[in-house]
Design a protein around this motif. Structure first.
Motif, short mmCIF file in Angstrom:
data_model
loop_
_atom_site.label_atom_id
_atom_site.label_comp_id
_atom_site.label_asym_id
_atom_site.label_seq_id
_atom_site.Cartn_x
_atom_site.Cartn_y
_atom_site.Cartn_z
N ALA A 53 0.84 -1.20 0.00
CA ALA A 53 0.00 0.00 0.00
C ALA A 53 0.87 1.25 0.00
O ALA A 53 0.58 2.23 -0.72
CB ALA A 53 -0.93 -0.01 1.21
N ASP A 54 1.94 1.26 0.77
CA ASP A 54 2.85 2.40 0.80
C ASP A 54 3.49 2.63 -0.57
O ASP A 54 3.62 3.77 -1.03
CB ASP A 54 3.95 2.21 1.86
N LYS A 55 3.89 1.54 -1.22
CA LYS A 55 4.48 1.66 -2.55
C LYS A 55 3.49 2.28 -3.52
O LYS A 55 3.85 3.14 -4.33
CB LYS A 55 4.92 0.29 -3.07
N LYS A 56 2.25 1.84 -3.44
CA LYS A 56 1.23 2.37 -4.35
C LYS A 56 0.97 3.85 -4.08
O LYS A 56 0.80 4.64 -5.01
CB LYS A 56 -0.07 1.57 -4.23
N VAL A 57 0.96 4.24 -2.82
CA VAL A 57 0.74 5.65 -2.48
C VAL A 57 1.88 6.50 -3.04
O VAL A 57 1.65 7.57 -3.62
CB VAL A 57 0.62 5.83 -0.94
N ASP B 293 3.97 10.19 -7.31
CA ASP B 293 4.89 10.47 -8.42
C ASP B 293 4.13 10.73 -9.72
O ASP B 293 4.45 11.67 -10.46
CB ASP B 293 5.86 9.30 -8.62
N LEU B 294 3.12 9.90 -9.98
CA LEU B 294 2.33 10.08 -11.20
C LEU B 294 1.57 11.40 -11.18
O LEU B 294 1.46 12.07 -12.21
CB LEU B 294 1.37 8.91 -11.38
N THR C 96 3.27 18.39 -14.11
CA THR C 96 4.35 18.89 -14.96
C THR C 96 3.94 18.87 -16.43
O THR C 96 4.16 19.84 -17.16
CB THR C 96 5.62 18.03 -14.76
N LEU C 97 3.34 17.77 -16.86
CA LEU C 97 2.92 17.67 -18.26
C LEU C 97 1.82 18.67 -18.60
O LEU C 97 1.81 19.23 -19.70
CB LEU C 97 2.47 16.24 -18.57
#
Length: 106
Positions: free
Chosen positions: A44-48, A53-54, A60-61
Protein backbone atom coordinates in the motif's frame (compact mmCIF):
# COMPACT_ATOMS: atom_id res chain seq x y z
CA UNK A 1 -3.83 -17.55 39.90
CA UNK A 2 -3.37 -14.68 37.46
CA UNK A 3 0.12 -14.16 38.74
CA UNK A 4 1.03 -17.81 38.06
CA UNK A 5 -0.42 -17.64 34.52
CA UNK A 6 1.55 -14.50 33.80
CA UNK A 7 4.74 -16.07 35.15
CA UNK A 8 4.14 -19.18 32.99
CA UNK A 9 3.81 -16.98 29.90
CA UNK A 10 6.93 -14.98 30.75
CA UNK A 11 8.94 -18.13 31.41
CA UNK A 12 7.68 -19.75 28.22
CA UNK A 13 6.19 -22.79 29.96
CA UNK A 14 3.21 -22.71 27.60
CA UNK A 15 5.56 -23.67 24.76
CA UNK A 16 7.02 -26.78 26.41
CA UNK A 17 3.98 -28.16 28.20
CA UNK A 18 2.03 -31.25 27.11
CA UNK A 19 -0.46 -29.12 25.13
CA UNK A 20 2.29 -27.11 23.43
CA UNK A 21 1.34 -28.28 19.92
CA UNK A 22 -1.86 -26.20 20.08
CA UNK A 23 0.11 -23.16 21.21
CA UNK A 24 2.76 -23.61 18.50
CA UNK A 25 0.10 -23.84 15.79
CA UNK A 26 -1.54 -20.66 17.05
CA UNK A 27 1.81 -18.84 17.19
CA UNK A 28 2.63 -19.98 13.67
CA UNK A 29 -0.80 -18.82 12.47
CA UNK A 30 -0.40 -15.44 14.22
CA UNK A 31 3.10 -15.04 12.73
CA UNK A 32 1.85 -15.73 9.20
CA UNK A 33 -0.96 -13.21 9.67
CA UNK A 34 1.50 -10.61 10.97
CA UNK A 35 3.79 -11.20 7.98
CA UNK A 36 0.83 -10.80 5.59
CA UNK A 37 -0.21 -7.57 7.28
CA UNK A 38 3.31 -6.17 7.02
CA UNK A 39 3.59 -7.17 3.35
CA UNK A 40 0.19 -5.63 2.60
CA UNK A 41 1.18 -2.41 4.35
CA UNK A 42 4.39 -2.18 2.32
CA UNK A 43 2.47 -2.73 -0.93
CA UNK A 44 0.00 0.00 0.00
CA UNK A 45 2.85 2.40 0.80
CA UNK A 46 4.48 1.66 -2.55
CA UNK A 47 1.23 2.37 -4.35
CA UNK A 48 0.74 5.65 -2.48
CA UNK A 49 4.26 6.78 -3.43
CA UNK A 50 3.70 5.71 -7.04
CA UNK A 51 0.43 7.65 -7.19
CA UNK A 52 2.15 10.74 -5.77
CA UNK A 53 4.89 10.47 -8.42
CA UNK A 54 2.33 10.08 -11.20
CA UNK A 55 0.35 13.06 -9.89
CA UNK A 56 3.50 15.18 -9.98
CA UNK A 57 4.23 14.04 -13.54
CA UNK A 58 0.68 14.93 -14.61
CA UNK A 59 1.05 18.42 -13.14
CA UNK A 60 4.35 18.89 -14.96
CA UNK A 61 2.92 17.67 -18.26
CA UNK A 62 -0.15 19.90 -17.92
CA UNK A 63 2.00 22.97 -17.33
CA UNK A 64 4.17 22.05 -20.33
CA UNK A 65 1.06 21.61 -22.47
CA UNK A 66 -0.27 25.02 -21.40
CA UNK A 67 3.09 26.62 -22.19
CA UNK A 68 3.23 25.09 -25.66
CA UNK A 69 -0.39 25.99 -26.37
CA UNK A 70 0.35 29.62 -25.46
CA UNK A 71 3.41 29.62 -27.75
CA UNK A 72 1.35 28.22 -30.65
CA UNK A 73 -1.32 30.87 -30.12
CA UNK A 74 1.37 33.55 -30.24
CA UNK A 75 2.75 32.09 -33.48
CA UNK A 76 -0.68 32.10 -35.10
CA UNK A 77 -1.40 35.78 -34.48
CA UNK A 78 -1.86 37.76 -37.72
CA UNK A 79 0.76 40.34 -36.75
CA UNK A 80 3.28 37.59 -36.04
CA UNK A 81 2.52 35.89 -39.35
CA UNK A 82 3.03 39.20 -41.21
CA UNK A 83 6.45 39.59 -39.60
CA UNK A 84 7.50 36.03 -40.41
CA UNK A 85 6.26 36.03 -44.01
CA UNK A 86 7.40 39.55 -45.02
CA UNK A 87 11.00 38.50 -45.86
CA UNK A 88 9.79 36.00 -48.48
CA UNK A 89 7.39 38.48 -50.08
CA UNK A 90 4.09 37.24 -48.70
CA UNK A 91 1.67 39.63 -47.09
CA UNK A 92 -1.93 40.64 -46.71
CA UNK A 93 -3.46 41.47 -50.13
CA UNK A 94 -4.56 45.04 -50.62
CA UNK A 95 -7.65 44.05 -52.60
CA UNK A 96 -10.18 41.60 -51.29
CA UNK A 97 -10.38 38.30 -53.16
CA UNK A 98 -12.67 38.17 -56.15
CA UNK A 99 -15.78 36.11 -55.81
CA UNK A 100 -16.34 33.55 -58.52
CA UNK A 101 -19.94 32.78 -59.39
CA UNK A 102 -20.95 29.88 -61.53
CA UNK A 103 -24.11 30.31 -63.47
CA UNK A 104 -25.77 27.09 -64.49
CA UNK A 105 -26.89 26.85 -68.14
CA UNK A 106 -30.41 25.52 -68.79
Amino acid sequence: MVKEGLLDILKGNFLVSDEASKNWRFLLFASVLAALMIASSHQADKKVHHIADLTQQVKTLKSTQVKHKREIQQLLLESRLKEELAPIGLGVPEQPPAKIQIVSQP
